[in-house]
Design an enzyme around this catalytic site. Structure first.
Site, PDB file in Angstrom:
ATOM      1  N   LYS A  47       0.832  -1.213   0.000  1.00 40.26           N
ATOM      2  CA  LYS A  47       0.000   0.000   0.000  1.00 40.26           C
ATOM      3  C   LYS A  47       0.867   1.265   0.000  1.00 40.26           C
ATOM      4  CE  LYS A  47      -2.237  -0.796   3.898  1.00 40.26           C
ATOM      5  NZ  LYS A  47      -1.661  -2.091   4.323  1.00 40.26           N
ATOM      6  N   ARG A  50      -9.045   1.439   9.358  1.00 41.29           N
ATOM      7  CA  ARG A  50      -8.633   0.067   9.685  1.00 41.29           C
ATOM      8  C   ARG A  50      -9.649  -0.630  10.571  1.00 41.29           C
ATOM      9  NH1 ARG A  50      -2.639   0.915   9.145  1.00 41.29           N
ATOM     10  NH2 ARG A  50      -1.635  -1.119   9.168  1.00 41.29           N
ATOM     11  N   ARG A  85      11.804  -6.608   4.594  1.00 44.53           N
ATOM     12  CA  ARG A  85      11.614  -5.186   4.282  1.00 44.53           C
ATOM     13  C   ARG A  85      12.586  -4.333   5.097  1.00 44.53           C
ATOM     14  NH1 ARG A  85       5.826  -2.258   4.947  1.00 44.53           N
ATOM     15  NH2 ARG A  85       6.089  -2.673   7.157  1.00 44.53           N
ATOM     16  N   ARG A  94      11.964  -2.088  10.548  1.00 42.76           N
ATOM     17  CA  ARG A  94      10.941  -1.588  11.467  1.00 42.76           C
ATOM     18  C   ARG A  94      10.756  -2.567  12.617  1.00 42.76           C
ATOM     19  NH1 ARG A  94       5.711   0.233   8.004  1.00 42.76           N
ATOM     20  NH2 ARG A  94       4.701  -0.845   9.728  1.00 42.76           N
ATOM     21  N   ARG A 121      -0.275  -8.874  13.277  1.00 44.95           N
ATOM     22  CA  ARG A 121      -0.852  -7.815  12.433  1.00 44.95           C
ATOM     23  C   ARG A 121      -1.797  -8.427  11.400  1.00 44.95           C
ATOM     24  NH1 ARG A 121       4.560  -5.300  10.477  1.00 44.95           N
ATOM     25  NH2 ARG A 121       3.315  -3.903   9.199  1.00 44.95           N
TER      26      ARG A 121
HETATM   27  P1  AMP Z   1       1.437   0.750   8.785  1.00 41.41           P
HETATM   28  O1  AMP Z   1       2.636   1.626   8.594  1.00 41.41           O
HETATM   29  O2  AMP Z   1       0.247   1.209   8.013  1.00 41.41           O
HETATM   30  O3  AMP Z   1       1.739  -0.713   8.588  1.00 41.41           O
HETATM   31  O4  AMP Z   1       1.006   0.906  10.330  1.00 41.41           O
HETATM   32  C1  AMP Z   1       1.877   0.505  11.359  1.00 41.41           C
HETATM   33  C2  AMP Z   1       1.117   0.418  12.662  1.00 41.41           C
HETATM   34  O5  AMP Z   1       0.593   1.700  13.012  1.00 41.41           O
HETATM   35  C3  AMP Z   1      -0.091  -0.510  12.666  1.00 41.41           C
HETATM   36  O6  AMP Z   1       0.260  -1.877  12.870  1.00 41.41           O
HETATM   37  C4  AMP Z   1      -0.890   0.065  13.838  1.00 41.41           C
HETATM   38  O7  AMP Z   1      -0.319  -0.308  15.080  1.00 41.41           O
HETATM   39  C5  AMP Z   1      -0.663   1.566  13.664  1.00 41.41           C
HETATM   40  N1  AMP Z   1      -1.702   2.158  12.791  1.00 41.41           N
HETATM   41  C6  AMP Z   1      -1.525   2.708  11.560  1.00 41.41           C
HETATM   42  N2  AMP Z   1      -2.692   3.120  11.058  1.00 41.41           N
HETATM   43  C7  AMP Z   1      -3.638   2.819  11.987  1.00 41.41           C
HETATM   44  C8  AMP Z   1      -5.037   2.987  12.043  1.00 41.41           C
HETATM   45  N3  AMP Z   1      -5.738   3.513  11.038  1.00 41.41           N
HETATM   46  N4  AMP Z   1      -5.683   2.557  13.163  1.00 41.41           N
HETATM   47  C9  AMP Z   1      -5.011   2.022  14.195  1.00 41.41           C
HETATM   48  N5  AMP Z   1      -3.693   1.829  14.197  1.00 41.41           N
HETATM   49  C10 AMP Z   1      -2.990   2.221  13.103  1.00 41.41           C
END
Ligand code: AMP
Length: 217
Positions: A13, A88, A127, A160, A171
């Site tokens: 994404k 989400r 990654r 990360r 996740r």
């Molecule tokens: P991402 O970079 O999109 O993979 O997000 C990394 C982490 O940030 C996720 O696993 C959640 O812990 C948190 N996070 C990101 N976006 C959201 C969201 N919309 N709602 C809740 N937690 C989020």
């Protein structure tokens, strides 16, 4: 134009959102990036979110809703935006509704990317993020793991904290149980562009852009 890019963690994404935002001249709003930036700035929200993110859980909806509303209301989102990582949860989709209604955009587009769990676990375990230009790379695809293919710097790559196998599997579980219902929520409301996320990056981009052109723009 307002776009939501949706799919499991690691499906690409962020990579696609970055390219599409550049191609279409719209703002890339990544909620994960906003939270990581808040942590680097040592803000209260950032510090609280980090613990949750490291477990692969979700940050509370109220916090996320406020962060997204702020980002959408910024002047650099006025030409359009692509939301990456939000909504989400079903509750977040509902929080988003009035925020989107307050914008002037007519086109609301939902892009769904998909890939199998094992491909995702492999991708995320390999990654890395370039410490210099912050671009995302996959160790499996690099000829030279000391040089960033995007900025050319002799970069050290960072992993990360949530790209650890146990956290990745959590996740994915959270995605299946809590995030997938968001897709059903939008299915009856908007037209969905579904794209296979296991093709090469440029093929996915080509596919998305051509479908945006023929079906929506
Ligand atoms: P991402 O970079 O999109 O993979 O997000 C990394 C982490 O940030 C996720 O696993 C959640 O812990 C948190 N996070 C990101 N976006 C959201 C969201 N919309 N709602 C809740 N937690 C989020």
């Amino acid at each position: 134009m307002q776009i939501i890019i949706f799919g499991p963690p690691g499906v690409g994404k962020g990579t696609q959102a970055k390219i599409i935002s550049h191609e279409l001249g719209i703002k890339h709003i990544s909620t994960g990036d906003i939270l990581r930036e808040a942590f680097r700035a040592k803000s209260e929200i950032g510090l609280k979110a980090k613990e949750i993110m490291d477990r692969g859980e979700l940050v509370p909806d109220e916090i996320m809703g406020k962060l997204v509303e702020e980002a959408i209301n910024r002047p650099d989102s006025s030409h359009g935006f692509i939301l990456d990582g939000f909504p989400r949860t079903l509750n977040q989709a509902k929080i988003l509704e009035p925020i989107l209604e307050r914008t002037d955009f007519e086109n609301f587009i939902f892009i769904q990317l998909s890939a199998d769990d094992e491909i995702i676990v492999n991708r995320l375990s390999n990654r890395r993020v370039c410490t210099f230009c912050k671009s995302i790379v996959n160790l499996n695809l690099l000829d030279d793991i000391t040089t960033c293919p995007n900025c050319g710097s002799k970069s050290s790559f960072e992993k990360r904290d949530d790209d650890d196998e146990k956290v990745i599997r959590n996740r994915l579980k959270v995605y299946r149980e809590t995030t997938l219902p968001v897709l059903e929520y939008y299915r009856n409301r908007v037209k969905i562009i579904s794209v296979d996320g296991i093709q090469p990056i440029h093929e996915i981009t080509k596919n998305i852009l051509s479908r945006l052109k023929t079906e929506h723009v």
